[in-house]
Every structure is written in structure tokens, then in C-alpha cells.
Design a protein around this motif. Structure first.
Motif, mmCIF file in Angstrom:
data_model
loop_
_atom_site.group_PDB
_atom_site.id
_atom_site.type_symbol
_atom_site.label_atom_id
_atom_site.label_comp_id
_atom_site.label_asym_id
_atom_site.label_seq_id
_atom_site.Cartn_x
_atom_site.Cartn_y
_atom_site.Cartn_z
ATOM 1 N N THR A 29 1.051 -1.392 0.264
ATOM 2 C CA THR A 29 -0.234 -0.006 0.198
ATOM 3 C C THR A 29 0.694 0.613 -0.457
ATOM 4 O OG1 THR A 29 -0.183 0.189 2.400
ATOM 5 C CG2 THR A 29 -1.965 -1.446 1.029
ATOM 6 N N HIS A 50 -1.200 -0.494 -10.758
ATOM 7 C CA HIS A 50 -2.658 -0.869 -10.123
ATOM 8 C C HIS A 50 -2.735 -2.192 -10.534
ATOM 9 C CE1 HIS A 50 -6.958 -0.029 -9.059
ATOM 10 N NE2 HIS A 50 -7.008 -0.346 -10.535
ATOM 11 N N SER A 53 -1.849 -4.699 -8.397
ATOM 12 C CA SER A 53 -1.524 -4.949 -6.783
ATOM 13 C C SER A 53 -2.591 -5.896 -6.848
ATOM 14 C CB SER A 53 -2.186 -3.428 -6.247
ATOM 15 O OG SER A 53 -3.571 -2.792 -7.085
ATOM 16 N N THR A 102 -6.877 3.211 -6.627
ATOM 17 C CA THR A 102 -5.769 3.935 -6.608
ATOM 18 C C THR A 102 -6.336 4.864 -6.871
ATOM 19 O OG1 THR A 102 -4.355 1.591 -7.090
ATOM 20 C CG2 THR A 102 -3.523 3.872 -7.588
ATOM 21 N N ARG A 142 -4.807 3.641 -2.450
ATOM 22 C CA ARG A 142 -3.786 3.546 -2.419
ATOM 23 C C ARG A 142 -3.153 4.788 -3.555
ATOM 24 N NH1 ARG A 142 0.362 -0.387 -5.389
ATOM 25 N NH2 ARG A 142 1.876 -0.098 -4.258
#
Length: 367
Positions: A29, A50, A53, A102, A142
Motif C-alpha cells: 500500500t 494498480h 496490486s 488507486t 492507494r
């Protein structure tokens, strides 16, 4: 499953390092600051972060430089109904839209000072308030930021908060210019050609690709995309050679600068003579050869020589100081200069010694 090679195109050493950094940080994060010249593909890096993630929410992008400052607060934080003239209904801002995902803030260096304090609070507490509202709304987001600017200069000029900079500069990623990764141009050409809709794909032969690789690309990947789209219009389904590239696709007209000609000789006044150059010892590590500039006027009409030489000098001095953690004597030795000469150049070019690692930690703790 998303592959990083499908998002970030290229196999050069420089871009491989970027991919390694993206893969290392993606599933955390941690806040990321993507830096690089205009057109290098900083938004592509944010998309890669992103998509790798695993976050279930969306990637929400905001260009802080493209939205008027008086509207940016509402755009980011949303607003309540009736909070200002024209606010006929409650609107969710980009922070709330990025909940679970994000938030990408492009050109973060252009964010107005008053909004910087609100962004800092949102980062620290993970809560926001809409414009005109009192309710604190928890957000799981994020943050990825990007800029092409020198943030230290913005801080020194009082245009960017140092405490916010430390908050967003947790994991910096420097995106290389296209000139630094010229070996990637053939694969980029192929990838970009396949992305251009409704146009006939051009075909560059080996000489055409070689010509593209020699060009300095001041506009980076964005300029390469423009050139390929231009090629699709001018040479649909045709073979493109080096002459086509040079004469039809890359020839640019650069505006004349009034002082350029008068300063041309001044710029070289303190350079070594040919006799002095011959006396210099050979070095093991190669540097850009002067002959690399031979083709400059094939693409451009002018060059601000003094500015270019100054910028090269600044970059090398700053790099030497960073490598030696601000030790001027060692930096001077790396640059084959006398210590006093380096100090004079630092004063003339307004170059400051970098802050050492332990000093940075002390600054963070104090803030």
C-alpha cells in the motif's frame, strides 16, 4: 493474469529496472512518486502498479495541472448539495471514487498550496471531507503521484510543502527518457502501431527503425506515438525507409531564440582547447561522444548550445555529489576537477550538496 510486459513495453536495462521496482511495490500500500520527463509514460507506470496490486477498486486519474485551482478541490474531495452556486446535488470526488482502488495524481507539483494541506491530512488519517460537508468519510485508497518537475526547486520556492513531499516520496520511480532506452524503439513501434485504431499500419524497414533510434526524442514516447500516427496517414500500408523518416516524419522547426547566435561562442569560452583535450587520459567508462551530435541539424534548425552545456554540467555535478554523499573532494576527483574549481562551479550554477541519509531521517522526525 496481468503481465507487466504487456503494460510496460521494452527490454532495455533502464526499463527492466523500472519493471523490477513496479513489481516490488505493486502489492503493497506504499505511496509511489513517479518522476520523469513529459511524455515518458508515467501514467502507464501507475496503471501497471494498480493492475499488479490486486486491488478490487478502480484506477482513478486526475491531472492536477489540467483542472482550474478553484475546481480542483471539488474534483478531488467532492461536494455536498448547495455547498456553492451550481452545486445542485451531492457529488462524489475522485478520492471516494478510488475507494478500494488507486488514486493517480498526475503533475502533483502543480497542486495549489491550500489543497496540499488537505491532501496531507487525507494521507495521514485516510479520511476526507467533502466541500461544504462536516462528515468525515473513511477512504481505503492507494496513492500514486507523478511529476516532471524538480520538486526540491518547488519546495525552495515555497510552492510545495516539504512535509507533503516526504509523504508522497516514499517509493520513488524514475522513468527513463526515450533517448535513454533507444534500443526499445523497434518493440515500441510495433506495440503502438497495433494500438492505433482505424488507420493502416505503417511498416518501418531496418533503415527506418535505425533512423528513429538516432533521433533525440524531446517528446519521448508520446512524440513517438505521434510520429507513428503521422506515418499511418502519410504512408498507409507502405514500407518506410530512413529517408522517409528523416524528410517526412521527423523534420521539426524549432523557434529561433534571439540571443542564441550571440551567445554561441560565449558558451565555449571556458572549454578546453584541442591541444588540452589530446593530453587528457583515456577513461575506461565511455561517455557520449561529440560525434553523436553530428546529426542534430538533420532534425532541428537550432540548438541553444550554452543552455545545453550548462544542463549537462549540472547533471554530472549533481550525480557526482549524490554518489559521494555530498563529499566535495571525492566528487571533484570523480569529475577530474580541482576541489576549488568544483566549489566555484557549484556557486555559479547554484548547486547544493545533497542531504545525507541520516539528515533526511532527522528532518522527517522533526516534521
Amino acid at each position: 493474469m496481468t503481465r507487466i510486459d504487456d503494460i510496460i513495453i521494452g527490454k532495455s536495462v533502464a526499463i527492466k529496472e523500472v519493471k523490477n521496482l513496479v513489481q516490488a511495490v505493486a502489492k503493497t500500500t506504499t505511496t509511489v512518486l513517479v518522476q520523469g520527463e513529459t511524455g515518458t509514460g508515467k501514467e502507464v507506470i501507475s496503471r501497471a502498479i494498480h493492475e499488479l496490486s490486486g486491488r478490487k477498486g478502480k484506477l482513478i486519474s486526475v491531472n492536477c495541472a489540467a483542472i482550474p485551482s478553484e475546481l480542483l478541490e471539488s474534483e478531488l474531495f467532492g461536494h455536498e448539495k448547495g455547498s456553492f452556486t451550481g452545486a445542485e446535488k451531492t457529488r462524489l470526488g475522485r478520492f471516494e471514487q478510488s475507494n478500494g482502488g488507486t488514486l493517480f495524481l498526475d503533475e502533483i507539483g502543480d497542486m495549489p498550496i491550500p489543497l496540499q494541506s488537505k491532501l496531507l491530512r487525507a494521507l495521514e488519517q485516510r479520511v476526507i471531507q467533502r466541500v461544504g460537508g462536516n462528515e468525515e468519510i473513511e477512504i481505503d485508497f492507494r496513492l500514486v503521484c507523478a511529476t516532471h518537475q524538480n520538486m526540491q526547486t518547488k519546495i525552495d520556492e515555497g510552492l510545495f510543502r516539504s512535509d507533503l513531499f516526504y509523504r508522497i516520496n516514499v517509493f520513488p520511480i524514475q522513468v527513463p527518457s526515450l533517448a535513454e532506452r533507444a534500443v526499445d524503439i523497434p518493440v515500441l513501434v510495433k506495440a503502438i502501431s497495433n494500438q492505433i485504431p482505424n488507420l493502416s499500419i505503417p511498416h518501418f524497414d531496418e533503415t527506418g527503425l535505425a533512423e528513429l533510434s538516432r533521433y533525440p526524442w524531446p517528446g519521448n514516447v508520446r512524440e513517438l506515438r505521434n510520429v507513428i500516427e503521422r506515418a499511418s496517414v502519410l504512408f498507409p500500408d507502405s514500407q518506410i525507409n530512413n529517408n522517409n523518416v528523416r524528410q517526412n516524419l521527423l523534420r521539426l522547426k524549432v523557434p529561433d531564440r534571439d540571443e542564441e547566435q550571440s551567445l554561441l561562442w560565449d558558451a565555449t569560452a571556458d572549454l578546453l582547447s584541442e591541444e588540452e583535450i589530446q593530453k587528457l587520459p583515456d577513461v575506461e567508462n565511455p561517455i557520449p561522444h561529440p560525434s553523436h551530435y553530428k546529426d542534430w541539424f538533420s532534425y532541428f534548425d537550432t540548438i541553444d548550445l550554452r543552455r545545453h552545456l550548462r544542463d549537462v554540467e549540472v547533471v554530472l555535478i549533481e550525480a557526482a555529489l549524490e554518489k559521494t554523499e555530498g563529499m566535495v573532494s571525492k566528487a571533484a576527483s570523480s569529475l577530474k576537477l580541482r576541489r576549488t574549481t568544483l566549489i566555484e562551479k557549484m556557486k555559479k550554477l547554484m548547486i547544493e550538496k545533497p542531504i545525507k541519509s541520516h539528515e533526511k531521517l532527522l528532518d522527517v522526525e522533526e516534521t
